[in-house]
Design an enzyme around this catalytic site. Structure first.
Site, PDB file in Angstrom:
ATOM      1  N   LYS A   1       0.896  -1.167   0.000  1.00  0.00           N
ATOM      2  CA  LYS A   1       0.000   0.000   0.000  1.00  0.00           C
ATOM      3  C   LYS A   1       0.928   1.209   0.000  1.00  0.00           C
ATOM      4  O   LYS A   1       1.322   1.713   1.052  1.00  0.00           O
ATOM      5  CB  LYS A   1      -0.868  -0.069   1.258  1.00  0.00           C
ATOM      6  CG  LYS A   1      -2.190   0.605   1.127  1.00  0.00           C
ATOM      7  CD  LYS A   1      -3.128   0.167   2.247  1.00  0.00           C
ATOM      8  CE  LYS A   1      -4.199   1.205   2.513  1.00  0.00           C
ATOM      9  NZ  LYS A   1      -4.987   1.642   1.374  1.00  0.00           N
TER      10      LYS A   1
HETATM   11  N1  PPE Z   1      -7.926  -1.390  -2.834  1.00  0.00           N
HETATM   12  C1  PPE Z   1      -7.297  -0.217  -2.654  1.00  0.00           C
HETATM   13  C2  PPE Z   1      -6.593   0.402  -3.789  1.00  0.00           C
HETATM   14  C3  PPE Z   1      -7.334   0.397  -1.393  1.00  0.00           C
HETATM   15  O1  PPE Z   1      -6.706   1.564  -1.217  1.00  0.00           O
HETATM   16  C4  PPE Z   1      -8.040  -0.200  -0.342  1.00  0.00           C
HETATM   17  C5  PPE Z   1      -8.104   0.465   0.994  1.00  0.00           C
HETATM   18  C6  PPE Z   1      -8.677  -1.447  -0.581  1.00  0.00           C
HETATM   19  C7  PPE Z   1      -8.580  -2.015  -1.838  1.00  0.00           C
HETATM   20  C8  PPE Z   1      -9.375  -2.203   0.501  1.00  0.00           C
HETATM   21  O2  PPE Z   1      -8.451  -2.716   1.427  1.00  0.00           O
HETATM   22  P1  PPE Z   1      -8.817  -2.967   2.956  1.00  0.00           P
HETATM   23  O3  PPE Z   1      -9.005  -1.618   3.561  1.00  0.00           O
HETATM   24  O4  PPE Z   1      -7.668  -3.713   3.496  1.00  0.00           O
HETATM   25  O5  PPE Z   1     -10.078  -3.750   2.966  1.00  0.00           O
HETATM   26  N2  PPE Z   1      -8.203   1.883   0.935  1.00  0.00           N
HETATM   27  C9  PPE Z   1      -7.916   2.674   2.100  1.00  0.00           C
HETATM   28  C10 PPE Z   1      -7.714   4.131   1.748  1.00  0.00           C
HETATM   29  C11 PPE Z   1      -8.908   5.018   1.682  1.00  0.00           C
HETATM   30  C12 PPE Z   1      -8.544   6.498   1.616  1.00  0.00           C
HETATM   31  O6  PPE Z   1      -9.311   7.259   1.001  1.00  0.00           O
HETATM   32  O7  PPE Z   1      -7.546   6.912   2.191  1.00  0.00           O
HETATM   33  C13 PPE Z   1      -8.939   2.427   3.194  1.00  0.00           C
HETATM   34  O8  PPE Z   1     -10.035   1.964   2.920  1.00  0.00           O
HETATM   35  O9  PPE Z   1      -8.595   2.692   4.340  1.00  0.00           O
END
Ligand code: PPE
Length: 307
Positions: free
Chosen positions: A161
Site C-alpha cells: 500500500k
Molecule cells: N484497494 C485499494 C486500492 C485500497 O486503497 C483499499 C483500501 C482497498 C482495496 C481495501 O483494502 P482494505 O481496507 O484492506 O479492505 N483503501 C484505504 C484508503 C482510503 C482512503 O481514502 O484513504 C482504506 O479503505 O482505508
C-alpha cells in the site's frame, strides 16, 4: 466524506506530539517522490460499551510488508506501532474512528536514491463516517468505469500500500466525481476489472459471488474477511477474471474496504445494476460485517482488538 480532519495528538517517531506540531520539512523525500507506505484501519464502538480495532494485527503486518516490498526499514517493531495505534485512539478520546499509520522517508539527500535518509513513522486517528455516504451504504452508489487503467502488475506492487500508487487512484476518483459519479472502477492493463480507487470489487450473479484475483488488486483485509464470512455462510465465492460487461449484467455489485466498509453499487455507466438498489447478498454481508465489528458475532471475535 469529511474534510478538515483534526484531533489532539499524533504519534510521530516514537512520541505523542500535539496535533499541530506533527510537521515535516518540505524536503521530506516522500513528499517529492511518493515512496512511503500507509494503512487505513477502523476502530468501532462495540455493543458492550467498549471499543475494538478491526483486524489490527493484519493491518500492521501489511504495513511492514508494504515497507519490505519498497526496501524501507521501519525503525520500530510491529509491537511498538501496534501500541502507538491504540495509544493514539486513547490520546484523542476516540471510541470510534479511522487510524492512519504512515511510514515515510525523511529529509537529507535529494534525488531518487533516498540514501541514508531516515524512515519516519506517524500514526494519526480521527472520526470518519461512512466514506461513500450513509445513503450510499443503504441505497448504493453510482460508479463509472475509469478511463485510467490500473497499473501493470510489474509497475505497481499490489501487495504494498504505497503512497505514490495513489496518484493513479486520485486521477480516477477526480474524473469520476467531475463526471457526476460517486466512484470509479478501474480495469487492469488486460482490460479486466481490477478494483475501485480505494476498494475491492465483488459481483453477484445467480448464486455465485465473484471477485478479481489478487495479482492486480490490493489484498484487502475487508475483502478477505467478507470472503471468509460468505463461505462460512455456505455461499460460493470465486476469485476469477471479470469483464466490464459482466458488471453491467450482474445481479449485484458491491465494494469493500476499511473506509468504504461494504458499499453497494446501484448503477455503472448509466446501466442499472440488478434491481437498482442494494441487493440481498450485499445487504446480508453488510449486516454481517457490522455485526462483527460491533462485537455481536462471537465466531469472529478474534478479529477484534479491544482498546
Ligand atoms: N484497494 C485499494 C486500492 C485500497 O486503497 C483499499 C483500501 C482497498 C482495496 C481495501 O483494502 P482494505 O481496507 O484492506 O479492505 N483503501 C484505504 C484508503 C482510503 C482512503 O481514502 O484513504 C482504506 O479503505 O482505508
Amino acid at each position: 466524506m469529511s474534510t478538515g480532519v483534526t484531533g489532539e495528538k499524533i504519534w510521530l517517531d516514537g512520541e505523542m506530539v500535539a496535533w499541530d506540531e506533527a510537521q515535516v520539512h518540505v524536503l521530506t523525500h516522500t513528499l517529492h517522490y511518493g515512496l512511503g507506505v500507509f494503512e487505513g484501519i477502523r476502530c468501532y464502538r462495540t455493543d458492550d460499551g467498549r471499543s475494538a480495532v478491526f483486524r489490527l494485527t493484519e493491518h500492521v503486518k501489511r504495513l511492514y510488508e508494504s515497507a519490505h516490498i519498497n526496501l524501507m526499514e521501519i525503525p520500530f517493531s510491529q509491537e511498538v506501532v501496534t501500541d502507538a495505534i491504540l495509544d493514539c485512539l486513547r490520546a484523542n478520546h476516540l471510541d470510534e474512528g479511522y487510524i492512519r499509520p504512515l511510514a515515510f522517508i525523511g529529509s537529507g539527500a535529494m534525488g531518487l536514491h533516498p540514501g541514508a535518509n531516515p524512515v519516519r513513522v506517524a500514526v494519526a486517528a480521527w472520526p470518519w463516517g461512512a466514506y461513500l455516504g450513509e445513503e450510499g451504504l443503504e441505497q448504493g452508489i453510482r460508479a463509472k468505469i475509469s478511463t485510467f487503467s490500473r497499473h501493470h502488475v510489474n509497475a505497481k506492487m499490489t501487495k504494498g500500500k504505497t503512497c505514490g500508487d495513489y496518484v493513479n487512484s486520485i486521477l480516477a476518483k477526480r474524473e469520476a466525481l467531475l463526471d457526476g459519479y460517486d466512484e470509479a472502477i478501474m480495469l487492469d492493463t488486460e482490460g479486466l476489472v481490477s478494483e475501485a480507487t480505494g476498494e475491492n470489487v465483488f459481483v453477484v450473479r445467480g448464486d455465485v459471488i465473484k471477485t478479481p484475483p489478487l495479482p492486480t488488486v490490493l489484498d484487502g483485509i475487508t475483502r478477505a474477511s467478507l470472503i471468509q464470512m460468505a463461505r462460512d455462510k455456505g455461499m460460493t465465492v470465486v476469485e476469477s477474471g471479470i469483464t466490464r460487461d459482466e458488471l453491467y449484467v450482474a445481479d449485484e455489485v458491491f465494494l469493500t474496504g476499511t473506509a468504504a466498509e461494504v458499499t453497494p453499487i446501484r448503477e455503472i455507466d448509466h446501466r442499472k445494476i440488478g434491481s437498482g438498489r442494494r441487493g440481498p447478498v450485499a445487504q446480508e454481508l453488510q449486516e454481517g460485517f457490522f455485526d462483527v465489528v460491533a462485537g455481536r458475532n462471537a465466531t469472529y471475535e478474534s478479529w477484534l482488538t479491544f482498546v
